[in-house]
Design a protein around this motif. Sequence first.
Motif, PDB file in Angstrom:
ATOM      1  N   LEU A   1      -5.370   6.555   1.396  1.00  0.00           N
ATOM      2  CA  LEU A   1      -4.811   5.542   0.514  1.00  0.00           C
ATOM      3  C   LEU A   1      -4.699   6.071  -0.915  1.00  0.00           C
ATOM      4  O   LEU A   1      -5.678   6.545  -1.488  1.00  0.00           O
ATOM      5  CB  LEU A   1      -5.686   4.292   0.547  1.00  0.00           C
TER       6      LEU A   1
ATOM      7  N   PHE B   1       0.836  -1.207   0.000  1.00  0.00           N
ATOM      8  CA  PHE B   1       0.000   0.000   0.000  1.00  0.00           C
ATOM      9  C   PHE B   1       0.871   1.256   0.000  1.00  0.00           C
ATOM     10  O   PHE B   1       1.941   1.269   0.590  1.00  0.00           O
ATOM     11  CB  PHE B   1      -0.866   0.056   1.267  1.00  0.00           C
TER      12      PHE B   1
ATOM     13  N   LYS C   1      -6.726   1.501  -7.544  1.00  0.00           N
ATOM     14  CA  LYS C   1      -6.746   2.875  -7.053  1.00  0.00           C
ATOM     15  C   LYS C   1      -7.312   2.913  -5.653  1.00  0.00           C
ATOM     16  O   LYS C   1      -8.246   2.184  -5.314  1.00  0.00           O
ATOM     17  CB  LYS C   1      -7.598   3.742  -7.983  1.00  0.00           C
ATOM     18  N   GLY C   2      -6.716   3.812  -4.872  1.00  0.00           N
ATOM     19  CA  GLY C   2      -7.252   4.085  -3.552  1.00  0.00           C
ATOM     20  C   GLY C   2      -8.178   5.284  -3.603  1.00  0.00           C
ATOM     21  O   GLY C   2      -8.867   5.500  -4.596  1.00  0.00           O
ATOM     22  N   ASP C   3      -8.154   6.076  -2.550  1.00  0.00           N
ATOM     23  CA  ASP C   3      -9.077   7.215  -2.452  1.00  0.00           C
ATOM     24  C   ASP C   3      -8.573   8.463  -3.171  1.00  0.00           C
ATOM     25  O   ASP C   3      -9.363   9.299  -3.573  1.00  0.00           O
ATOM     26  CB  ASP C   3      -9.314   7.542  -0.971  1.00  0.00           C
TER      27      ASP C   3
ATOM     28  N   LEU D   1      -4.440   9.019   7.464  1.00  0.00           N
ATOM     29  CA  LEU D   1      -3.787   8.380   6.328  1.00  0.00           C
ATOM     30  C   LEU D   1      -4.804   8.194   5.212  1.00  0.00           C
ATOM     31  O   LEU D   1      -5.890   7.663   5.435  1.00  0.00           O
ATOM     32  CB  LEU D   1      -3.239   7.002   6.732  1.00  0.00           C
TER      33      LEU D   1
ATOM     34  N   TYR E   1       0.280   5.304   1.134  1.00  0.00           N
ATOM     35  CA  TYR E   1      -0.587   6.309   1.760  1.00  0.00           C
ATOM     36  C   TYR E   1       0.138   7.648   1.761  1.00  0.00           C
ATOM     37  O   TYR E   1       1.356   7.712   1.749  1.00  0.00           O
ATOM     38  CB  TYR E   1      -0.852   5.968   3.227  1.00  0.00           C
TER      39      TYR E   1
ATOM     40  N   PHE F   1      -3.047   0.598  -3.969  1.00  0.00           N
ATOM     41  CA  PHE F   1      -2.564  -0.624  -3.373  1.00  0.00           C
ATOM     42  C   PHE F   1      -2.438  -1.726  -4.418  1.00  0.00           C
ATOM     43  O   PHE F   1      -2.985  -1.619  -5.530  1.00  0.00           O
ATOM     44  CB  PHE F   1      -3.421  -1.052  -2.179  1.00  0.00           C
TER      45      PHE F   1
END
Lengths: 112, 110
Positions: A45, A33, A57-59, A43, A35, A48
Amino acid sequence: DVKVTQSSRYLVKRTGEKVFLECVQDMDHENMFWYRQDPGLGLRLIYFSYDVKMKEKGDIPEGYSVSREKKERFSLILESASTNQTSMYLCASSPLDRWPQHFGDGTRLSIL
Amino acid sequence: TQLLEQSPQFLSIQEGENLTVYCNSSSVFSSLQWYRQEPGEGPVLLVTVVTGGEVKKLKRLTFQFGDARKDSSLHITAAQTGDTGLYLCAGDNQGGKLIFGQGTELSVKP
């Protein structure tokens, strides 16, 4: 003991540069991951990966990309660095059942 | 979007005092983790709670998971200067990601 190693503790780059942040883990973990950590926001993201060459994709993926060519290494790439990407970047890894996550010591990146 | 609201954001107390940090959500989590982060280092896992109503103790730290698995608390008894740091809660939604709270910056003064 699990070891997650981030290549740089501090990094200063210029606006528009392509920036590479490297992360290596030694526990044969499937998941890795990236962050970013900003005061008051916790944190968040970015991306990942749950396997070699796989990524999700994270946020907050905008402005970032990642690469995972080997299981132990996960790279974060800032395609064209901007000042709003100045932050603390944390890499983590975990086994396939997702927890616990083990963190590196972070890279404090400043974009001037 | 799942959120974890952590409170308070800042806490400054004297050595020997007790304190509680809260982590609340409207979402159910399959597990919840508490991390502690010291300056210049990455977060380090303190505990994972999995079962609703579960209570875990780690020396002077007591962690509780709410019955409905939507909230958690961390209670520190007789705080020491070595407890100073950033405390983070994180919920596992079984979607492949952890959802982190904003963090509680704890300062314990001698």
